[in-house]
Each structure stands twice: as C-alpha cells, then as structure tokens.
Design an enzyme around this catalytic site. Structure first.
Site, PDB file in Angstrom:
ATOM      1  N   ARG A   1       0.828  -1.216   0.000  1.00 38.20           N
ATOM      2  CA  ARG A   1       0.000   0.000   0.000  1.00 38.20           C
ATOM      3  C   ARG A   1       0.859   1.261   0.000  1.00 38.20           C
ATOM      4  O   ARG A   1       0.393   2.322  -0.410  1.00 38.20           O
ATOM      5  CB  ARG A   1      -0.991  -0.031   1.166  1.00 38.20           C
TER       6      ARG A   1
ATOM      7  N   GLU B   1       6.522 -11.059  14.480  1.00 35.10           N
ATOM      8  CA  GLU B   1       6.070 -11.742  15.692  1.00 35.10           C
ATOM      9  C   GLU B   1       6.410 -13.237  15.597  1.00 35.10           C
ATOM     10  O   GLU B   1       6.883 -13.843  16.548  1.00 35.10           O
ATOM     11  CB  GLU B   1       4.566 -11.526  15.853  1.00 35.10           C
TER      12      GLU B   1
END
Ligand code: AMP
Length: 180
Positions: A63, A100
């Site tokens: 994006r 993560e």
C-alpha cells in the site's frame, strides 16, 4: 473538538478481528477509492514533505506504493519501491527484520539511489515500526539518509512512530487511531 484530518479519518474502514482475532484492521482502500479523499491525502502529505530535501520517495510494499507513488509525483520526485524478499528483478541489497513469528526482508535495487542522497520513506500505516525501521536501516547501509518518513495512519500505542523518531527520523502522520 474536531481532530485534524477528521474528514479523511471518516473515509477509513475498520475491520474488526482481521487478519487475526483482536486486530482492528484499518482499511485505507475506502479512502483511496474516494476522489476527494485520495487527492487530499496526497496533497496534505506532500505539503508536509516539500521542504525536507528528499531526492526520491520510497514506498513500502504494497500500500506504500500507492501513496508513495502519488506523493512522489506531487513533489516532482522519482519513486523507489521497497519490496519484500525476492520480488525485484535486478541485483538487490536487503535487510532482514523480526516479525512476531519468524523473519521477513525488505529489498531495494542496488542502483535505486546514490550514496549521499536523501530519501523520503512512505507507507500507509505505522504500527510497531518494524517494517519502517528495517527500511531505514537498509537505506543507511547504502549511505542514503532518510530525511523524513510519512504515514497516512499512526497507531501510536504500538510505538512505531516514537521508535522511528528515536532513531533520528522525522515522522509525519495524518490520522491517529489510539488503542491497538
Ligand atoms: P509494523 O511493521 O508493525 O509497523 O506494521 C506496518 C505494516 O503492517 C504496514 O505496511 C501496514 O500496512 C500493516 N499493518 C499493521 N497493522 C495494521 C492494522 N491494524 N491495520 C492495517 N494495516 C496494518
């Protein structure tokens, strides 16, 4: 009190629990799809970045390509794509960073910029700042200073914008969503 850029904030759609339970996904496609929203978003970011002395604008996949490309054109600058691992066709230089779960990598073409130049780094949203910081370190390894960074959305409670400032990078954001 009316928040700054409240008109643009209203055009962002929030999707609860996407892509994981507990995540409030801030979907900017509704902002991009709005003729007023897209133009204003690009104009307001470009106004904040006009005087920082950038030689090019870099956008982070995917994006960040949309916003970054439009801001680059508004500023009269060229555009550098920062892509994820293995997507660029020519010789690349890259930087791994922790997610993560596992690691990811950002890459640019070796000849995207010259040492000593300054870049303006753009993405749609900053959360933990992991992706943007990896891009900053990548540019620094090739001798390019990040003159400023800009994001349409800041999630301030996730600390990324603060981390970038602590790393010496000025940060411009238009809209904040407090909380996760
Ligand atoms: P981070 O590296 O944690 O700052 O994550 C930033 C990247 O993940 C950006 O490219 C965003 O597009 C995406 N992202 C992270 N959290 C969200 C969220 N809550 N809503 C929409 N996009 C997100």
């Amino acid at each position: 009190m009316i928040e700054p850029n409240e008109d643009l904030k209203r055009l962002i759609r929030t999707i609860p629990n996407h892509p994981l339970p507990g995540v409030q996904f801030r979907d900017i496609t509704t902002l991009l799809g709005d003729s007023y929203g897209l133009g204003e978003c690009v104009r307001r970011l470009a106004d904040r970045l006009r005087d920082v002395g950038g030689h090019k604008v870099a956008g982070i996949e995917a994006r960040g390509f949309i916003i970054g490309g439009a801001v680059a054109a508004a500023l009269g600058l060229g555009f550098v794509p920062v892509r994820k691992r293995g997507k660029l066709p020519f010789e690349t230089v890259g930087r791994d960073y922790e997610l993560e779960y596992g690691t990811d990598r950002v890459e640019i073409h070796v000849d995207a910029m010259r040492p000593g130049e300054k870049v303006i780094l753009i993405d749609d949203l900053i959360a933990t700042g992991g992706t943007a910081l990896a891009a900053v370190e990548l540019f620094r390894t090739v001798g390019v200073d990040v003159a400023a960074s800009a994001f349409v959305v800041d999630l301030p409670d996730l600390g990324g914008s603060q981390r970038l400032r602590e790393a010496g990078v000025p940060v411009a954001t238009l809209i904040a969503f407090p909380g996760a």
